[in-house]
Design an enzyme around this catalytic site. Structure first.
Site, short mmCIF file in Angstrom:
data_model
loop_
_atom_site.label_atom_id
_atom_site.label_comp_id
_atom_site.label_asym_id
_atom_site.label_seq_id
_atom_site.Cartn_x
_atom_site.Cartn_y
_atom_site.Cartn_z
N LYS A 35 64.25 36.43 32.10
CA LYS A 35 65.26 36.65 31.06
C LYS A 35 66.22 37.78 31.40
O LYS A 35 67.42 37.68 31.12
CB LYS A 35 64.59 36.91 29.71
CG LYS A 35 63.86 38.23 29.60
CD LYS A 35 63.30 38.43 28.21
CE LYS A 35 62.56 39.75 28.09
NZ LYS A 35 63.43 40.92 28.29
N THR A 36 65.71 38.87 31.99
CA THR A 36 66.60 39.98 32.34
C THR A 36 67.61 39.53 33.40
O THR A 36 68.79 39.89 33.35
CB THR A 36 65.80 41.18 32.86
OG1 THR A 36 64.82 41.55 31.87
CG2 THR A 36 66.71 42.37 33.12
N ASP A 220 68.92 41.77 23.87
CA ASP A 220 67.64 41.43 24.49
C ASP A 220 66.51 41.64 23.49
O ASP A 220 66.64 42.41 22.53
CB ASP A 220 67.43 42.32 25.72
CG ASP A 220 66.31 41.84 26.62
OD1 ASP A 220 65.83 40.70 26.42
OD2 ASP A 220 65.90 42.59 27.51
N GLU A 221 65.39 40.95 23.70
CA GLU A 221 64.17 41.10 22.86
C GLU A 221 64.52 40.94 21.37
O GLU A 221 64.08 41.73 20.52
CB GLU A 221 63.50 42.47 23.11
CG GLU A 221 63.12 42.72 24.55
CD GLU A 221 61.90 41.94 25.02
OE1 GLU A 221 61.44 41.06 24.26
OE2 GLU A 221 61.43 42.20 26.13
N GLN A 251 56.44 35.88 21.39
CA GLN A 251 56.07 37.24 21.77
C GLN A 251 56.46 38.27 20.71
O GLN A 251 56.60 39.45 21.00
CB GLN A 251 56.70 37.61 23.12
CG GLN A 251 56.18 36.78 24.28
CD GLN A 251 56.65 37.29 25.62
OE1 GLN A 251 56.17 38.30 26.13
NE2 GLN A 251 57.60 36.58 26.22
N ARG A 609 50.16 38.30 30.78
CA ARG A 609 50.34 39.49 31.63
C ARG A 609 49.72 39.25 33.01
O ARG A 609 50.04 39.96 33.96
CB ARG A 609 49.66 40.73 31.02
CG ARG A 609 50.18 41.21 29.67
CD ARG A 609 51.66 41.31 29.59
NE ARG A 609 52.22 40.08 29.06
CZ ARG A 609 53.51 39.77 29.14
NH1 ARG A 609 54.35 40.57 29.76
NH2 ARG A 609 53.96 38.63 28.62
#
Length: 723
Positions: A35-36, A220-221, A251, A609
């Protein structure tokens, strides 16, 4: 635009997100889907292909670290400075806005930022003024009340107390606290967002100016936004400014601190017709780990929906270990880490995750016994350390005499004979005359209201501050810091502390001087404004850094952290511990569907993770919070597809658990009694199956009954009703 060099390295979904011409774009980005990378490439595409000026782009993220990384990657991609872009956290951008428009925001030009500790100190002072007993009215509770209401966009006058004494008292504390902030020219973190949102509401011409300036907003987020952040963005975007949001409803795990999953779900309804692009290809984990994550999260309702996949191989199964108790569980984790080290892995490749901090003690003991270096992730950051906050308070007081939080922190640090009685006299004068503590001190000295010794100490302290103010004018930032720290007496004060702690504190204070030198070299950092390396700019930088809750991991050591702290991180090997009913999911979530679904999202975050190998552990009995309890394996284990799991026995043998229809079993396929299954007995009442032993008609079942405790029953005679 698909032929642009910017998108040649992207997969099709990423390229679609980067080159979309939609005015409202939702990029639903699964864990490990890049995503980044998409966000940075979209900014570059807007500049290179859509010919937007960097000056007209606003990009928002949640941590200073993430903002710095984004800026660095943009510069590397464009091969040009990104200084004119507004890239930062919500708090950082709101602070920048308020600094530029302090008059319109009804703030003094040199307003001070209160970090969490200074805010709590002010709340305590207000509560003393109101003569509230701290044992009945905990200051931290009042602080949380203030911040949560600000996050909801509510001032004291907006809150209905419903005639309830508790609510009415907290509203009064909030009101008095707000008045104290106004008098002292102080702004806490929640106030930054609330005040800047009010700026949009009360200054429509200013809002229109920024709507003309910004030609694209990127966030973002987005699943982590709270109500005031959402409203801030909604006002700024209006009907004219294009906006791209990147997030993942699966998330969303910070509901307990104000994040609203509804924001990402209702984006299309509130902002207008939206194009949705799903990033589902995962570049982090094996197919087995992704299948496990997909299986768990599929049990949540009202998802926006996506399915993680990878072009990589299946990888190893997920290893499931049932410890006899928490000590056995911790021993197993330490042993497996030692095996990994013997196979050539680095300690920092491995992470231990747990639901609550209380679980870490036994795990830490196991690591110590095994001689494995570890680090508790999320410890105090540099600017949050006591000795640094002391030094910064001296600098702040020289900058701004009316900074009550700084005054209270250092007026008797190092100790100079000013007792609590003398300080309370100063506070009382400040309260009665509604003036800052510095001015109240002048009044107290003028009227000789303190003892001779206390008065002399206070006068000397104030004279020192005034003298330092004169001495450091014209000096460079690092020279100012060095002179003030030297005169404060903090270094000899901390040197007198016993053991390594005093030495570490002195080293940290010296490092603060290094930090001011670095800040001088880099100017005002990455703000993009020509503010220079002034003391005021550095103090703002320090306050904003202290408010950024993400901690740094360093050195080659095993990382230990809560599942919440693990978000955004990845490790080749992950141990998810304490995965049992009543602990994860927590007991409090059992009766609340919304909380249970957030717990499931937390499990999804924990699973994803892991890159190569995942261990999930639970204990049949656990002593925690001072009492022993028997817990069934977590429902999240039962939700993992059976073919993804392998059970690890204590003797280091591995067998595949037989688990048809999604159940985690330890006996033959047709056995009706699964671990964790709820049952009812005609005599003992309701209970939970904790274990099974043997096969066929002589099989025994261990059941923990709510009223009768633990019982072993022969399955064929037990007359257990499955619930």
């Amino acid at each position: 635009m698909q032929n642009s060099s910017l998108v040649q390295s992207l997969n099709s979904a990423q390229a679609q997100a980067v080159t979309s011409e939609a005015d409202r774009l939702l990029v639903l980005a699964g864990a490990g889907s890049g995503k980044t990378r998409v966000l940075v490439h979209r900014i570059a595409w807007l500049i290179q292909e859509q010919h937007l000026s960097p000056h007209s782009i606003l990009a928002v993220t949640f941590t200073n670290k993430a903002a710095a990384e984004m800026r660095h990657r943009i510069e590397r991609l464009l091969r040009a400075p990104s200084g004119s872009m507004w890239v930062g956290t919500f708090h950082g951008l709101a602070h920048r806005l308020l600094r530029m428009h302090w008059e319109e925001a009804r703030l003094p030009q040199n307003f001070q930022i209160l970090d969490s500790e200074d805010q709590l100190r002010l709340v305590k002072r207000v509560m003393r003024q109101l003569e509230l007993d701290e044992s009945r009215w905990p200051p931290k509770q009042a602080q949380a009340f203030i911040n949560s209401n600000k996050d909801e966009g509510l001032r004291p006058d907006h809150i209905d107390d419903y005639g309830d004494l508790y609510q009415k008292t907290l509203v009064t504390v909030y009101r008095q606290y707000q008045e104290a902030c106004e008098r002292g020219g102080m702004v806490d973190f929640a106030e930054l967002l609330l005040r800047s949102h009010e700026l949009w509401l009360q200054q429509p011409q200013l809002l229109a100016h920024y709507q003309r300036r910004f030609r694209h907003i990127l966030v973002d987020e987005f699943q982590d936004t709270n109500r005031i952040q959402y409203a801030w963005l909604q006002m700024l975007a209006g009907n004219t400014v294009p906006i791209t949001i990147v997030g993942d409803d699966d998330q969303s795990i910070y509901g307990w601190r104000g994040a609203r999953i509804e924001n990402i779900r209702s984006f299309g309804d509130d902002f207008g017709r939206t194009e949705v692009v799903r990033l589902e290809q995962n570049y982090r984990s094996t197919a087995t780990i992704l299948n496990a994550a997909n299986g768990v999260i599929a049990n949540n309702r009202d998802r926006l929906g996506k399915q993680l996949w990878t072009s990589g191989d299946d990888g190893e199964p997920i290893f499931l270990y049932a410890g006899f108790n928490e000590v056995d569980e911790a021993r197993f984790v330490a042993e497996r880490i030692q095996q990994g080290l013997q196979q050539g892995m680095r300690r920092s490749d491995m992470a231990i995750l747990y639901r609550s901090n209380a679980q870490s003690r036994v795990l830490e003991e196991a690591m110590l016994r095994a001689g494995i270096p570890y680090r508790i992730y999320g410890g105090h950051r540099f600017f949050e350390r006591l000795e640094i906050k002391n030094a910064l308070a001296y600098l702040r007081l020289i900058q701004h005499r009316d900074d009550d939080a700084a005054f209270e922190r250092v007026v008797n640090t190092p100790p100079r004979g000013l007792g609590e009685k003398s300080l309370e006299r100063i506070r009382l004068t400040a309260r009665e005359l509604k003036i800052p503590l510095w001015q109240a001190s002048l009044m107290v000295l003028q009227h000789r209201e303190l003892s001779t010794k206390a008065g002399k100490s206070l006068a000397e302290f104030m004279a020192m501050v005034e003298q330092l103010d004169q001495e450091v004018r014209g000096l460079g930032l690092s020279e100012q810091a060095e002179r003030v720290i030297e005169a404060s007496g903090l270094i000899p004060y901390h040197q007198n502390e016993k053991g390594d702690r005093g030495e570490a504190r002195v080293e940290n204070i010296k490092e603060l001087i290094s930090a001011t030198r670095e800040f001088e070299i880099n100017g005002a950092g990455n703000s993009g404004e020509e503010t220079g390396a002034s003391l005021a700019a550095f103090l703002d930088h320090a306050a904003l850094e202290a408010g950024d809750t993400q901690a740094e991991a360093d050195e080659d050591c095993v990382q230990m952290m809560t599942l919440h702290s693990a978000k955004g991180l990845e490790f080749p090997v992950v141990f998810m511990t304490g995965v049992e009913e009543g602990l994860f999911p927590s007991m409090q979530s059992a009766e609340d569907l919304g909380r249970m679904e957030e717990e499931r999202r937390l499990a999804y975050v924990g699973i994803t993770r892991a890159m190569k190998k995942l261990f999930i552990t639970h204990a049949e009995s656990r002593r925690i919070y001072g009492s022993e309890a028997l817990h069934a394996p977590s429902r999240f284990i039962r939700e993992i597809p059976p073919h993804c799991l392998q059970e690890v026995r204590a003797a280091a043998k591995i067998t595949r658990p037989i688990a048809p229809s999604g159940g985690y079993r330890v006996q033959e396929p047709d056995a009706p009694y699964r671990l964790g299954r709820s049952v009812r007995h005609p005599k003992f009442g309701d209970g939970v199956i904790m274990g099974c032993e043997g096969l066929g008609p002589n099989a025994r079942v261990r059941v923990n009954f709510a009223g009768a405790g633990e019982k072993w029953l022969v399955a064929q005679y037990a007359r257990l009703e499955l619930l």
